[in-house]
Design a protein around this motif. Structure first.
Motif, PDB file in Angstrom:
ATOM      1  N   PHE A 165      71.987  56.909 -41.058  1.00 23.68           N
ATOM      2  CA  PHE A 165      71.148  56.854 -39.864  1.00 23.68           C
ATOM      3  C   PHE A 165      71.888  57.463 -38.675  1.00 23.68           C
ATOM      4  O   PHE A 165      73.120  57.487 -38.628  1.00 23.68           O
ATOM      5  CB  PHE A 165      70.779  55.402 -39.530  1.00 23.68           C
ATOM      6  N   GLU A 166      71.131  57.923 -37.701  1.00 27.83           N
ATOM      7  CA  GLU A 166      71.671  58.412 -36.434  1.00 27.83           C
ATOM      8  C   GLU A 166      71.174  57.476 -35.347  1.00 27.83           C
ATOM      9  O   GLU A 166      69.968  57.253 -35.216  1.00 27.83           O
ATOM     10  CB  GLU A 166      71.192  59.839 -36.172  1.00 27.83           C
ATOM     11  N   VAL A 167      72.084  56.905 -34.560  1.00 27.09           N
ATOM     12  CA  VAL A 167      71.724  55.824 -33.654  1.00 27.09           C
ATOM     13  C   VAL A 167      71.801  56.249 -32.195  1.00 27.09           C
ATOM     14  O   VAL A 167      72.818  56.790 -31.741  1.00 27.09           O
ATOM     15  CB  VAL A 167      72.648  54.606 -33.871  1.00 27.09           C
ATOM     16  N   ASN A 168      70.742  55.982 -31.490  1.00 28.77           N
ATOM     17  CA  ASN A 168      70.707  56.094 -30.037  1.00 28.77           C
ATOM     18  C   ASN A 168      70.517  54.684 -29.507  1.00 28.77           C
ATOM     19  O   ASN A 168      69.423  54.133 -29.545  1.00 28.77           O
ATOM     20  CB  ASN A 168      69.551  57.001 -29.588  1.00 28.77           C
ATOM     21  N   ASP A 169      71.610  54.051 -29.078  1.00 29.42           N
ATOM     22  CA  ASP A 169      71.526  52.675 -28.595  1.00 29.42           C
ATOM     23  C   ASP A 169      71.682  52.641 -27.081  1.00 29.42           C
ATOM     24  O   ASP A 169      72.556  53.291 -26.520  1.00 29.42           O
ATOM     25  CB  ASP A 169      72.530  51.761 -29.294  1.00 29.42           C
ATOM     26  N   VAL A 170      70.801  51.889 -26.449  1.00 25.74           N
ATOM     27  CA  VAL A 170      70.727  51.844 -24.993  1.00 25.74           C
ATOM     28  C   VAL A 170      71.159  50.465 -24.512  1.00 25.74           C
ATOM     29  O   VAL A 170      70.604  49.439 -24.936  1.00 25.74           O
ATOM     30  CB  VAL A 170      69.289  52.138 -24.507  1.00 25.74           C
ATOM     31  N   ALA A 171      72.147  50.424 -23.624  1.00 22.49           N
ATOM     32  CA  ALA A 171      72.609  49.156 -23.062  1.00 22.49           C
ATOM     33  C   ALA A 171      71.639  48.675 -21.986  1.00 22.49           C
ATOM     34  O   ALA A 171      71.199  49.462 -21.142  1.00 22.49           O
ATOM     35  CB  ALA A 171      74.008  49.323 -22.474  1.00 22.49           C
ATOM     36  N   VAL A 172      71.292  47.391 -22.038  1.00 25.07           N
ATOM     37  CA  VAL A 172      70.404  46.812 -21.027  1.00 25.07           C
ATOM     38  C   VAL A 172      71.031  45.534 -20.488  1.00 25.07           C
ATOM     39  O   VAL A 172      71.736  44.812 -21.203  1.00 25.07           O
ATOM     40  CB  VAL A 172      68.995  46.515 -21.597  1.00 25.07           C
ATOM     41  N   SER A 173      70.762  45.251 -19.229  1.00 27.24           N
ATOM     42  CA  SER A 173      71.260  44.027 -18.610  1.00 27.24           C
ATOM     43  C   SER A 173      70.181  42.961 -18.518  1.00 27.24           C
ATOM     44  O   SER A 173      70.475  41.797 -18.238  1.00 27.24           O
ATOM     45  CB  SER A 173      71.817  44.320 -17.210  1.00 27.24           C
ATOM     46  N   ASP A 174      68.928  43.346 -18.739  1.00 31.47           N
ATOM     47  CA  ASP A 174      67.833  42.380 -18.766  1.00 31.47           C
ATOM     48  C   ASP A 174      67.743  41.742 -20.149  1.00 31.47           C
ATOM     49  O   ASP A 174      68.179  42.331 -21.152  1.00 31.47           O
ATOM     50  CB  ASP A 174      66.500  43.066 -18.448  1.00 31.47           C
TER      51      ASP A 174
END
Length: 590
Positions: free
Chosen positions: A456-465
């Motif tokens: 897999f190729e991962v695009n992970d986005v950090a969130v503070s909510d």
């Protein structure tokens, strides 16, 4: 009921329940520590005859402050009882500030949890076909301002639960809008501009009696009655959302002194609470301080220090890094609690439409590496899951969606991706993770590593909510771009009804995978019409059918919890009905 801790959900593992898991494996301990292994939850029974006041706890003393640290858990976003549908929020409020028709109590002789009366004098009386339930409301329970709680206020609170627009993440979306009179038609008092609920007709008040009418038979109304949403609210504009969620009126033994979402909740004694009206709650401590989003490593050191401050402190988790030492040194102050909870990855059913890709994701999840990174203890607080319904739940079927228990196996994942046409190129995944908690960040690194090693190729986005605010909002711009979400779910009471429909019914709030199959929706409806003694197995059979034929959601873990209590916190115990410390019985010992 969702677990509040985003780490657990993003990582596909549980953290934070209503009611009741089993499994195998175990962890040997060092010298002096208990040998622990994952366990199934105890049965929750009913005791309609329990009377107020609650029996005194042996050795209990009054006074002092209890501080509760909740590692990595953001806590509730507001305190409106109608909106409460998380283990963290409900476990605190239902025990300490907000009463309902029924409640749970720990049997002092057996230690088992029981469903008992609360504001109602018993567990309610249904008619023959369970289309009406009548509850007699106590006449001696009061608000924090000293005014008596009225049956009309209880009826108003129940009516508020019908408003899915105003309370889109509240439990009324799943139960009131499925079972109460007008379900699917009446939109709620705020959405209908119906400030007195005159357009609804779902409740009738006759003296102290409140009769609740159903859209279809609902034998579980007494269980649903234990939710804050089935409790009173001040009449008129005094309970208008969203303001009321920041300024609730308490009717339990404690009231709100201050609340900062994501940071801290401070409760102090409610001097207007009448113990003679309450069969289960106590008011021993002067104050409770709940600290959300606590750092696990720091909290572990606080609990191990046994200094003055830590002696009256509770932690809702023991980290895996310090588990052996905590288990060895703290003895009975480390409490293992079972609960009926399952954690999931939720691949978007429309975007990831090939079942082979969804199964590849299950083989790509690095189970134990994630658990250790996020502070869990494999074999004690987490074991691999194989179904939606957890061990210990009546009717659960043991099955394997791909012929055997999913474990981390990149080769199997790659083979399935190849069958789906992704042999020469990685399959793209977009997901979010909770950057506020260091353990969530550590767990996410293990997830990305496992996915990338599996094709897999991962695009992970950090969130503070809180990720739930994103996952459950269909209009959220970021949510629309995701193809992998999560959910951690605990049964609202011990029934498949509170596991399967909330997660898999078309349009359900926590159906974060957006699974939709009309034939499955029809089967869910049909099960609720079956004789009571046939429903448990029918839910288990439907769980197996969905898992083997569709596999829309990936069970990653069944869970237990480890709670740590300071040396001067009396009556250290867990609440098996909600998977949290038993706040109702805690005190500061002398």
């Amino acid at each position: 009921m969702r677990r509040s801790k985003p780490l657990a959900v993003v990582a596909g593992v549980a953290m934070f329940a209503l009611a009741a898991c089993g499994g195998g494996g175990g962890t040997e301990t060092g010298s002096g520590g208990q040998s622990r292994e994952f366990g199934a939850a105890d049965e929750i029974t009913k005791n309609p005859d329990l009377q107020a006041p609650a029996a005194e706890i042996e050795g209990a003393t009054k006074g002092g402050t209890i501080t509760v640290h909740l590692p990595g858990d953001p806590g509730p976003t507001d305190l409106d009882p109608t909106n409460g549908w998380s283990v963290t929020g409900n476990s605190i409020q239902q025990a300490l500030t907000s009463r309902s028709l029924t409640q749970y109590a720990k049997n002092p002789e057996t230690g088992a949890m029981e469903l008992v009366p609360d504001l109602a004098t018993d567990l309610g009386t249904p008619n023959e076909d369970f289309t009406e339930w009548t509850f007699t409301i106590r006449d001696d329970a009061t608000w924090e301002n000293g005014e008596t709680i009225t049956p009309e206020e209880v009826a108003w609170g129940i009516c508020r639960s019908m408003d899915s627009t105003e309370f889109p993440s509240g439990p009324g979306t799943e139960y009131s809008q499925q079972f109460l009179f007008g379900a699917g038609d009446y939109k709620g008092p705020y959405s209908e501009n119906d400030p007195n609920c005159e357009k609804w007709g779902g409740t009738e008040v006759n003296g102290q009696d409140v009769t609740i009418k159903m859209a279809k038979p609902f034998p579980d109304m007494d269980w649903w009655g234990a939710f804050m949403a089935m409790g009173p609210a001040p009449l008129g504009t005094a309970s208008n959302p969203p303001d009321y969620g920041q300024n609730i009126l308490s009717n339990g033994p404690y009231k709100v002194e201050s609340f900062r979402s994501g940071e801290e909740l401070v409760l102090v004694k409610n001097d207007q609470w009448n113990p003679e009206s309450d069969p289960a709650r106590h008011q021993y401590a002067d104050k409770f301080i709940f600290k959300f989003n606590a750092d696990q490593a720091k909290v572990d050191q606080i609990m191990l220090s046994d200094n003055t401050a830590s002696q009256t402190t509770v932690s809702t988790q023991a980290g895996s890094t310090n588990y052996e030492r905590i288990n060895s040194e703290l003895g009975d102050r480390l409490v293992q609690q079972t609960s009926q909870c399952t954690s999931f990855w939720a691949p978007d059913y429309q975007e990831i439409s090939d079942i082979n890709v969804r199964k590849a994701l299950a083989w790509a999840y690095p189970y134990e590496d994630v658990w250790l990174a996020q502070g869990e203890v494999p074999g004690v607080t987490r074991v691999p899951a194989n179904s939606v319904m957890p061990p210990g739940m009546a009717g659960k079927h043991d099955y394997f969606a791909d012929g055997e228990q999913f474990t981390y196996n990149p080769d199997k994942a790659k083979a399935l991706l190849a069958e789906a046409g992704y042999e020469d190129k990685p399959y793209p995944i977009k997901m979010i993770y909770y950057e506020v908690d260091p353990l969530a960040v550590a767990a996410q690194k293990q997830i990305v590593k496992g996915l990338e090693e599996s094709g897999f190729e991962v695009n992970d986005v950090a969130v503070s909510d809180d990720p739930y605010t994103i996952w459950t909002n269909p209009d959220d711009k970021l949510n629309k771009t995701l193809n992998l979400r999560g959910v951690n779910w605990c049964s609202d009471w011990p029934s498949g009804l509170t596991m399967i429909p909330p997660l898999l019914r078309t349009g359900a709030t926590y159906n974060t995978e957006q699974f939709s199959e009309p034939s499955i929706d029809d089967e869910m409806d049909a099960i609720t019409e079956l004789p009571l003694d046939e429903q448990a197995d029918a839910w288990g059979a439907l769980d197996e059918k969905i898992g083997t034929e569709y596999f829309p959601i990936i069970p990653t873990a069944f869970r237990n919890d480890l709670f740590v209590f300071g040396s001067k916190v009396g009556n250290p115990a867990g609440d098996g009905a909600i998977g949290a410390p038993y706040y109702k019985g805690l005190f500061v010992s002398e």
